[in-house]
Structures are given as structure tokens and as C-alpha cells.
Design an enzyme around this catalytic site. Structure first.
Site, mmCIF file in Angstrom:
data_model
loop_
_atom_site.group_PDB
_atom_site.id
_atom_site.type_symbol
_atom_site.label_atom_id
_atom_site.label_comp_id
_atom_site.label_asym_id
_atom_site.label_seq_id
_atom_site.Cartn_x
_atom_site.Cartn_y
_atom_site.Cartn_z
ATOM 1 N N MET A 126 67.560 19.455 82.001
ATOM 2 C CA MET A 126 66.151 19.280 82.341
ATOM 3 C C MET A 126 65.664 17.832 82.157
ATOM 4 S SD MET A 126 63.415 21.636 82.823
ATOM 5 C CE MET A 126 64.100 23.126 82.203
ATOM 6 N N LYS A 127 65.963 17.246 81.005
ATOM 7 C CA LYS A 127 65.377 15.935 80.709
ATOM 8 C C LYS A 127 66.009 14.804 81.501
ATOM 9 C CE LYS A 127 68.169 14.703 76.715
ATOM 10 N NZ LYS A 127 68.332 14.678 75.290
#
Lengths: 250, 167
Positions: A126-127
Site C-alpha cells: 500500500m505505502k
């Protein structure tokens, strides 16, 4: 027009290089001379053994500065990058929504015995990486990160079971070319299972180049510094184009 | 530095093993060698007992003999010249290193609470450790794991237990 370039030490075209290697001999003056002659046989001129010392019984280590007369024509060299046409996450999601019409199923793993997930995580998590969100964040991607040390057979089985659209194989650390063996094993097994054409097959790792990926039977290869959006746009554009051409898919 | 010192203070008498993270390694072996030197300094300053040496080329291939020699020389140089350097340094109370150590300790306690609540195997599967998930019914090498038969007997284990030493 050709533009020949060679190594630049402190003056244009001086051809200066540094190299270091180990020889399986005890250190002596003669070992230094052996290292010098070896560098000469490699084609180097003005060889200076600036450091030579024993590192273990029966082994010596050398640092060498030398000159090469070789040069290459940089303008004649082509190394197509798979990440050349990167779009933003929003643009990619919009393109998938419009031209694929469903979520793209993506699976990624470190294959073989490699436990270094830094690369694949940077692309999938995600990041993301360097402020560029990973594929898990994309609305139009259904992303599976299978983690490290995934056997090629297991990855192919998962691919068939979940009808994966894009497969990302990663390897960071290699021992005597094991990464090439594993990458090849994956593309060959997909061929053997008759599903190679169903997936956008991508490999990645710090030493990977798009040229090498092509030789290994992959659709694209991504090396160090790759951003998730570069991988995402390659997947989206490639899959959309295949569907437009009506090529067989899952 | 904060984490290494934290471990040293919590376990003052334990033979601590310090392993520098390899995630900072790139293809730039020169920078890698420098980073390893700083890890060596951290290790010796905080009194670690066992040090896993970082090496040039470790993120590239399995390091060559010469890379290993450079790594050992690096460690030997710093661990001997800076042997007593840490004794001369006092950390600033309430400073960045101390606050970082408190953060690490607090998150460690929170992690242990979570593990205690959900059970160890479930915690491993949920990737609570190093973000790596290992399922109880899978994983690499699982095909080599067998259930003990009813008549399973290991003569060595009996002797070992009789000696009263942990495995």
C-alpha cells in the site's frame, strides 16, 4: 553520428578504471606481479597494483588502477525501458475501468529461495516507494503478495487457480546465477502448463533490465529505482491492448 | 544506536547478538562498506557480544572471498580502535536516542500483548513478526514435516532431557 565514450578518471578519454579481485595464492612480491600481468591480459594498460595483501592463508587481495583503450558509441545503444510511459494512479485506474472493465488480478512473490522482499514489497505494498503508492492501493487492482521463498510450482498453481492477469516474480540476491535459473523455470513452467499467454509476466530485481527480461521470456523487467506506477501502467496498458486485439485470455 | 543500547540495558548480562539491517544495501558497495563501518561502531559502543558483519556485495550476490575479508578487516579495525569509545559517551536524558528507545520498548510491549491475546501461531500467520506470514499448514519445507507416530522413540532426546539442559 557516433559518440564514442570511455571511462573518465580526471581527464576526458583517459580510460581510467579501478578493479579488485582475489587470487588463490599466498601474498608475495610475485603475487603482486601476477595480479599486474593478469590485468594486462584482460587488455588493460598502465596497470598499477596499488594494494596487494594476504587475506587468508593461500589467498591475496588486490586493488588495481589501469587504463582501457576501449570506448563505446552511446548513441548507437538502445535499452528500452518498460517504465517509459508511466501514468498516475488515478489515470491508471481510469484506464483499467474503461478498457478492461474489471479489476486486474495481480500476484507477486520472491521466487526460489530468496527471502529479500524489499523490492516486491516496494511495488505491491500500500505505502509504495518514494511517495508512489503500491499496487495494493489501486482501486482497479486485486493484489496478492505471496511473500518470500515461494516455489515456482506453487506460484503457477496459484496463478491458474485465481486466474491471475499479471504475475510479478522478484529476486534480489543471487548465488552463481540462481536468479536466472529460477526466472527461466517460471516462464518455462507457465509455457508447459499452457497458460503463459494468459498472464502479463514481469520480473524484477536490482540487477534486472528490460533487455534481460526479454531474453528470459518475460514481457517486461524492472530494475533498481522502479516506481510502482511504472509497473502498474505497464500491466494496465499491456492487458488492455491484448484484450483489444482479442487475444485469448483466461 | 537506540535499539542496540536498549537491548543492552534491558539485558545487561545477556550475550547479545547484533545484526545490522541489510535493507540499506544497494549496488553501491562503497557506500555499503561505510554503512557497515557505522554499524560496527554502534555495536562496539553499545557492548554487543556477537556481531553479524555486514559485507560489500551482500545485496548483489553471495559475497566473494575478498568481500568477506574486507568486512572482517572493517570490523577488526573499528572494534579494536573504538573498543572503549562507548565508555566515554553519556546519552542526553530525554534526547532523541532515549526517546526512540522508549518508543521501541512501548511498541514491543504492545506487540507482545497482541501475541499473548491471539496466540503465537496465529500471530506468525498474521505476519506480526517482520511482516512475514507463515501459515501453520504450509510454508517452505512443509512437505518435510511429519506427525509423530504413536510408537515414535528418540533415544537421544531421553538422554538430553535426563541431563536437564535446554535444547
Amino acid at each position: 553520428m557516433t559518440k564514442l565514450v570511455g571511462p573518465f578518471g580526471d581527464t576526458r578519454d583517459d580510460g581510467k578504471v579501478q578493479l579488485s579481485f582475489t587470487l588463490p595464492v599466498d601474498w608475495s612480491e610475485a603475487a603482486d606481479e601476477a595480479a599486474r600481468q593478469l590485468a594486462g591480459k584482460m587488455g588493460f594498460r598502465d596497470v598499477q597494483v596499488v594494494e596487494g595483501r594476504p587475506i587468508a592463508s593461500g589467498f591475496s587481495f588486490f586493488v588495481i588502477y589501469a587504463t582501457t583503450t576501449q570506448a563505446v558509441d552511446v548513441d548507437g545503444i538502445v535499452a528500452p525501458s518498460a517504465g517509459a510511459h508511466a501514468m498516475s494512479m488515478e489515470e491508471i485506474d481510469a484506464l483499467v475501468h474503461e478498457r478492461v472493465g474489471r479489476k486486474i488480478r495481480v500476484a507477486g512473490a520472491c521466487i526460489g529461495t530468496d527471502a529479500h522482499t524489499v523490492g516486491i514489497d516496494a511495488i505491491l505494498n500500500m505505502k509504495g516507494y518514494k511517495g508512489d503508492y503500491g499496487l495494493e492501493r489501486y482501486h482497479e487492482f486485486e493484489t496478492h503478495n505471496l511473500g518470500s521463498q515461494v516455489a515456482v510450482e506453487e506460484l503457477v498453481r496459484f496463478t491458474k487457480e485465481r486466474r491471475i492477469d499479471a504475475l510479478l516474480a522478484s529476486q534480489a540476491v543471487t548465488q552463481k546465477g540462481s536468479d536466472i535459473t529460477n526466472f527461466t523455470a517460471l516462464s518455462e513452467l507457465l509455457e508447459a502448463e499452457n497458460v503463459r499467454d494468459n498472464v502479463v509476466l514481469i520480473c524484477g530485481g536490482p540487477r534486472m533490465t528490460n533487455l534481460l527480461a526479454g531474453e528470459l521470456g518475460y514481457d517486461a523487467g524492472f530494475g533498481r529505482g522502479t516506481l510502482p506506477s511504472q509497473v502498474a501502467s505497464f500491466i494496465a496498458v499491456t492487458l488492455a491492448e491484448r484484450l483489444r486485439q482479442g487475444r485469448p485470455h483466461w | 544506536m537506540a535499539q542496540a543500547q536498549l537491548a543492552r540495558e534491558i539485558f545487561p548480562d545477556a550475550p547479545l547478538k547484533y545484526m545490522p539491517p541489510t535493507k540499506h544495501m544497494t549496488g553501491d558497495i562503497f557506500k555499503g562498506h561505510l554503512i557497515d563501518a557505522m554499524f560496527n561502531l554502534t555495536s562496539v559502543m553499545t557492548g554487543q557480544n556477537i556481531h553479524l558483519c555486514g559485507m560489500p556485495t551482500e545485496a548483489i550476490h553471495t559475497p566473494f572471498l575478498g568481500d568477506r575479508a574486507l568486512s572482517l578487516e572493517n570490523a577488526r579495525y573499528i572494534m579494536s580502535t573504538a573498543r572503549h569509545f562507548g565508555d566515554e559517551i553519556a546519552l542526553r536524558p530525554g534526547g532523541i536516542i532515549e526517546r526512540r528507545a522508549h518508543d521501541v520498548l512501548a511498541s514491543c510491549e504492545a506487540l507482545l500483548d497482541r501475541v499473548a491475546a491471539m496466540g503465537l501461531m496465529a500471530a506468525i500467520e498474521a505476519a506480526l513478526f517482520a511482516d512475514v506470514s507463515r501459515a501453520p499448514g504450509g510454508g517452505r519445507g512443509f512437505e518435510g514435516v511429519f506427525e509423530r507416530a504413536a510408537d515414535y522413540w528418540n533415544p537421544f532426546e531421553e538422554r538430553r532431557l535426563a541431563l536437564g539442559r535446554p535444547g
